[in-house]
Design a protein around this motif. Structure first.
Motif, PDB file in Angstrom:
ATOM      1  N   SER A  57       0.718  -1.107  -0.089  1.00 10.29           N
ATOM      2  CA  SER A  57      -0.039   0.136  -0.062  1.00 10.29           C
ATOM      3  C   SER A  57       0.794   1.348   0.136  1.00 10.29           C
ATOM      4  O   SER A  57       0.444   2.161  -0.831  1.00 10.29           O
ATOM      5  N   VAL A  58       1.918   1.399   0.756  1.00 16.07           N
ATOM      6  CA  VAL A  58       2.947   2.454   0.763  1.00 16.07           C
ATOM      7  C   VAL A  58       3.325   2.523  -0.625  1.00 16.07           C
ATOM      8  O   VAL A  58       3.541   3.822  -1.217  1.00 16.07           O
ATOM      9  N   ALA A  59       3.876   1.511  -1.252  1.00 16.45           N
ATOM     10  CA  ALA A  59       4.347   1.660  -2.543  1.00 16.45           C
ATOM     11  C   ALA A  59       3.126   2.279  -3.579  1.00 16.45           C
ATOM     12  O   ALA A  59       3.614   3.079  -4.536  1.00 16.45           O
ATOM     13  N   TYR A  60       2.196   1.558  -3.327  1.00 18.78           N
ATOM     14  CA  TYR A  60       1.079   2.014  -4.112  1.00 18.78           C
ATOM     15  C   TYR A  60       0.463   3.360  -4.124  1.00 18.78           C
ATOM     16  O   TYR A  60       0.429   4.441  -5.117  1.00 18.78           O
ATOM     17  N   LEU A  61       0.741   3.896  -2.944  1.00 19.87           N
ATOM     18  CA  LEU A  61       0.335   5.340  -2.611  1.00 19.87           C
ATOM     19  C   LEU A  61       1.476   6.286  -3.084  1.00 19.87           C
ATOM     20  O   LEU A  61       1.117   7.550  -3.243  1.00 19.87           O
ATOM     21  N   LEU A  62       2.631   5.683  -3.019  1.00 15.87           N
ATOM     22  CA  LEU A  62       3.768   6.719  -3.850  1.00 15.87           C
ATOM     23  C   LEU A  62       3.710   6.544  -5.228  1.00 15.87           C
ATOM     24  O   LEU A  62       4.660   7.490  -5.743  1.00 15.87           O
ATOM     25  N   GLY A  63       2.780   5.978  -5.831  1.00 17.85           N
ATOM     26  CA  GLY A  63       2.948   5.750  -7.233  1.00 17.85           C
ATOM     27  C   GLY A  63       3.894   4.765  -7.912  1.00 17.85           C
ATOM     28  O   GLY A  63       4.258   4.989  -9.001  1.00 17.85           O
ATOM     29  N   VAL A  64       4.361   4.002  -6.925  1.00 15.60           N
ATOM     30  CA  VAL A  64       5.556   3.214  -7.348  1.00 15.60           C
ATOM     31  C   VAL A  64       5.323   1.671  -6.905  1.00 15.60           C
ATOM     32  O   VAL A  64       6.029   1.290  -6.155  1.00 15.60           O
ATOM     33  N   PRO A  65       4.289   1.119  -7.540  1.00 15.14           N
ATOM     34  CA  PRO A  65       3.847  -0.178  -7.001  1.00 15.14           C
ATOM     35  C   PRO A  65       4.842  -1.269  -7.046  1.00 15.14           C
ATOM     36  O   PRO A  65       4.750  -2.285  -6.017  1.00 15.14           O
ATOM     37  N   GLY A  66       5.862  -1.385  -7.619  1.00 10.53           N
ATOM     38  CA  GLY A  66       7.062  -2.265  -7.949  1.00 10.53           C
ATOM     39  C   GLY A  66       7.996  -2.046  -6.767  1.00 10.53           C
ATOM     40  O   GLY A  66       8.966  -2.902  -6.394  1.00 10.53           O
ATOM     41  N   LEU A  67       7.763  -0.951  -5.852  1.00  9.54           N
ATOM     42  CA  LEU A  67       8.746  -0.448  -4.681  1.00  9.54           C
ATOM     43  C   LEU A  67       8.962  -1.716  -3.795  1.00  9.54           C
ATOM     44  O   LEU A  67       8.139  -2.124  -3.214  1.00  9.54           O
ATOM     45  N   ALA A  68      10.124  -2.222  -3.357  1.00  9.44           N
ATOM     46  CA  ALA A  68      10.402  -3.004  -2.379  1.00  9.44           C
ATOM     47  C   ALA A  68      10.385  -2.221  -0.904  1.00  9.44           C
ATOM     48  O   ALA A  68      11.495  -1.484  -0.910  1.00  9.44           O
ATOM     49  N   LEU A  69       9.780  -2.726  -0.100  1.00  8.41           N
ATOM     50  CA  LEU A  69       9.973  -2.123   1.333  1.00  8.41           C
ATOM     51  C   LEU A  69       9.842  -3.080   2.516  1.00  8.41           C
ATOM     52  O   LEU A  69       8.939  -3.982   2.484  1.00  8.41           O
ATOM     53  N   ASP A  70      10.763  -2.775   3.249  1.00  9.30           N
ATOM     54  CA  ASP A  70      10.928  -3.781   4.627  1.00  9.30           C
ATOM     55  C   ASP A  70      10.060  -2.930   5.799  1.00  9.30           C
ATOM     56  O   ASP A  70      11.169  -2.247   6.505  1.00  9.30           O
ATOM     57  N   LEU A  71       8.938  -3.030   5.738  1.00  6.89           N
ATOM     58  CA  LEU A  71       8.299  -2.172   7.017  1.00  6.89           C
ATOM     59  C   LEU A  71       8.218  -3.305   8.269  1.00  6.89           C
ATOM     60  O   LEU A  71       7.419  -3.995   8.362  1.00  6.89           O
ATOM     61  N   LYS A  72       9.001  -2.878   9.288  1.00  5.95           N
ATOM     62  CA  LYS A  72       9.173  -3.600  10.372  1.00  5.95           C
ATOM     63  C   LYS A  72       7.937  -3.508  11.475  1.00  5.95           C
ATOM     64  O   LYS A  72       7.277  -2.560  11.241  1.00  5.95           O
ATOM     65  N   LYS A  73       7.640  -4.331  12.386  1.00  7.42           N
ATOM     66  CA  LYS A  73       6.578  -4.408  13.037  1.00  7.42           C
ATOM     67  C   LYS A  73       6.928  -3.056  14.006  1.00  7.42           C
ATOM     68  O   LYS A  73       8.156  -2.706  14.613  1.00  7.42           O
ATOM     69  N   GLY A  74       5.849  -2.293  14.094  1.00  5.28           N
ATOM     70  CA  GLY A  74       5.739  -0.842  15.069  1.00  5.28           C
ATOM     71  C   GLY A  74       6.131   0.278  14.125  1.00  5.28           C
ATOM     72  O   GLY A  74       6.349   1.072  14.738  1.00  5.28           O
ATOM     73  N   ALA A  75       6.718  -0.095  12.830  1.00  5.27           N
ATOM     74  CA  ALA A  75       7.078   1.085  12.005  1.00  5.27           C
ATOM     75  C   ALA A  75       6.001   2.151  11.566  1.00  5.27           C
ATOM     76  O   ALA A  75       4.814   1.684  11.499  1.00  5.27           O
ATOM     77  N   LEU A  76       6.421   3.207  11.427  1.00  5.04           N
ATOM     78  CA  LEU A  76       5.337   4.360  11.081  1.00  5.04           C
ATOM     79  C   LEU A  76       5.932   5.104   9.811  1.00  5.04           C
ATOM     80  O   LEU A  76       7.245   5.489   9.739  1.00  5.04           O
ATOM     81  N   VAL A  77       5.188   5.247   8.898  1.00  6.57           N
ATOM     82  CA  VAL A  77       5.391   6.140   7.871  1.00  6.57           C
ATOM     83  C   VAL A  77       4.641   7.140   7.389  1.00  6.57           C
ATOM     84  O   VAL A  77       3.512   7.092   7.594  1.00  6.57           O
ATOM     85  N   ARG A  78       5.247   8.372   7.107  1.00  3.94           N
ATOM     86  CA  ARG A  78       4.608   9.262   6.721  1.00  3.94           C
ATOM     87  C   ARG A  78       4.564   9.727   5.367  1.00  3.94           C
ATOM     88  O   ARG A  78       5.626   9.743   4.563  1.00  3.94           O
ATOM     89  N   ILE A  79       3.265   9.834   4.677  1.00  2.03           N
ATOM     90  CA  ILE A  79       3.080  10.215   3.414  1.00  2.03           C
ATOM     91  C   ILE A  79       2.158  11.276   3.071  1.00  2.03           C
ATOM     92  O   ILE A  79       1.212  11.421   3.640  1.00  2.03           O
ATOM     93  N   ASP A  80       2.761  12.300   2.271  1.00  2.00           N
ATOM     94  CA  ASP A  80       1.961  13.533   2.174  1.00  2.00           C
ATOM     95  C   ASP A  80       1.347  13.387   0.719  1.00  2.00           C
ATOM     96  O   ASP A  80       1.797  13.123  -0.172  1.00  2.00           O
ATOM     97  N   MET A  81       0.004  13.727   0.813  1.00  2.00           N
ATOM     98  CA  MET A  81      -0.740  13.525  -0.613  1.00  2.00           C
ATOM     99  C   MET A  81      -1.804  14.827  -0.607  1.00  2.00           C
ATOM    100  O   MET A  81      -2.217  15.445   0.263  1.00  2.00           O
ATOM    101  N   ASP A  82      -1.442  15.321  -2.012  1.00  2.00           N
ATOM    102  CA  ASP A  82      -2.040  16.479  -2.449  1.00  2.00           C
ATOM    103  C   ASP A  82      -3.474  16.214  -3.045  1.00  2.00           C
ATOM    104  O   ASP A  82      -4.470  17.011  -2.976  1.00  2.00           O
ATOM    105  N   GLY A  83      -3.697  15.426  -3.861  1.00  2.00           N
ATOM    106  CA  GLY A  83      -4.492  15.131  -4.957  1.00  2.00           C
ATOM    107  C   GLY A  83      -5.396  13.560  -4.709  1.00  2.00           C
ATOM    108  O   GLY A  83      -4.513  12.847  -4.070  1.00  2.00           O
ATOM    109  N   PHE A  84      -6.770  13.481  -4.701  1.00  2.00           N
ATOM    110  CA  PHE A  84      -7.116  12.258  -4.594  1.00  2.00           C
ATOM    111  C   PHE A  84      -8.013  11.842  -5.943  1.00  2.00           C
ATOM    112  O   PHE A  84      -8.661  10.949  -5.991  1.00  2.00           O
ATOM    113  N   ASP A  85      -7.782  12.252  -6.943  1.00  2.00           N
ATOM    114  CA  ASP A  85      -8.282  11.975  -8.416  1.00  2.00           C
ATOM    115  C   ASP A  85      -7.188  10.964  -8.985  1.00  2.00           C
ATOM    116  O   ASP A  85      -6.037  11.048  -8.952  1.00  2.00           O
ATOM    117  N   GLY A  86      -7.970   9.777  -9.502  1.00  2.00           N
ATOM    118  CA  GLY A  86      -7.285   8.764 -10.127  1.00  2.00           C
ATOM    119  C   GLY A  86      -6.025   8.129  -9.166  1.00  2.00           C
ATOM    120  O   GLY A  86      -6.466   7.906  -8.104  1.00  2.00           O
TER     121      GLY A  86
END
Length: 159
Positions: free
Chosen positions: A115-144
């Motif tokens: 979901s993080v990769a998808y929200l960043l517009g990079v669905p192929g991104l590999a991410l190692d999200l550890k237990k208890g980790a917190l990610v901040r993503i800023d989003m300006d638009g909600f179309d498409g």
């Protein structure tokens, strides 16, 4: 909108005869999660809404987040954060709440990394999200398709 993606803390091991959905956080999982969220307070995290997977460990994680971050609203349980859900389902849920300033979502792997990769517009991104980790993503638009900006990732080891 600031979107905070929070993976649940360390949970009890799977046990024969006990449903996976009922697994709760361990004391160590709660401690590490509290450390991460304490740093989040220092970073100005103040959610206007919190969404959680319906599984016990994610609900506990969302409750600890609510308490630590002085959130007084209701925690919304959503199937969009179920481990079997898709990033697109989570995006659809987020878009229904596009009036929120800061949205925190609590869930599971591998759904959250995808979901993080998808929200960043990079669905192929590999991410190692550890237990208890917190990610901040800023989003300006909600179309498409989403085109978020990664601001930071905080893991228990860094907290």
């Amino acid at each position: 909108m600031r979107i905070y993606v929070l993976r649940h803390g360390i949970a009890e091991p799977r046990q024969s005869g006990k449903p996976d959905a009922a697994r709760k956080l361990t004391p160590d999982g709660k401690d590490k999660l509290t450390r991460v969220l304490g740093r989040a307070v220092q970073a100005g995290v103040k959610p206007s809404a919190i969404l959680s997977s319906p599984l016990a460990r994610a609900i506990q994680t969302a409750e600890i987040a609510a308490q630590t971050l002085d959130y007084e609203g209701r925690i919304v349980r959503t199937e969009a954060l179920d481990p079997a859900s898709t990033p697109e389902q989570l995006w659809d849920e987020i878009r229904t709440r596009n009036n929120e300033k800061q949205l925190l979502v609590a869930g599971h792997e591998p759904h959250l990394s995808a979901s993080v990769a998808y929200l960043l517009g990079v669905p192929g991104l590999a991410l190692d999200l550890k237990k208890g980790a917190l990610v901040r993503i800023d989003m300006d638009g909600f179309d498409g398709e989403p085109k978020g900006v990664l601001k930071w990732i905080l893991t228990p080891a860094l907290a």
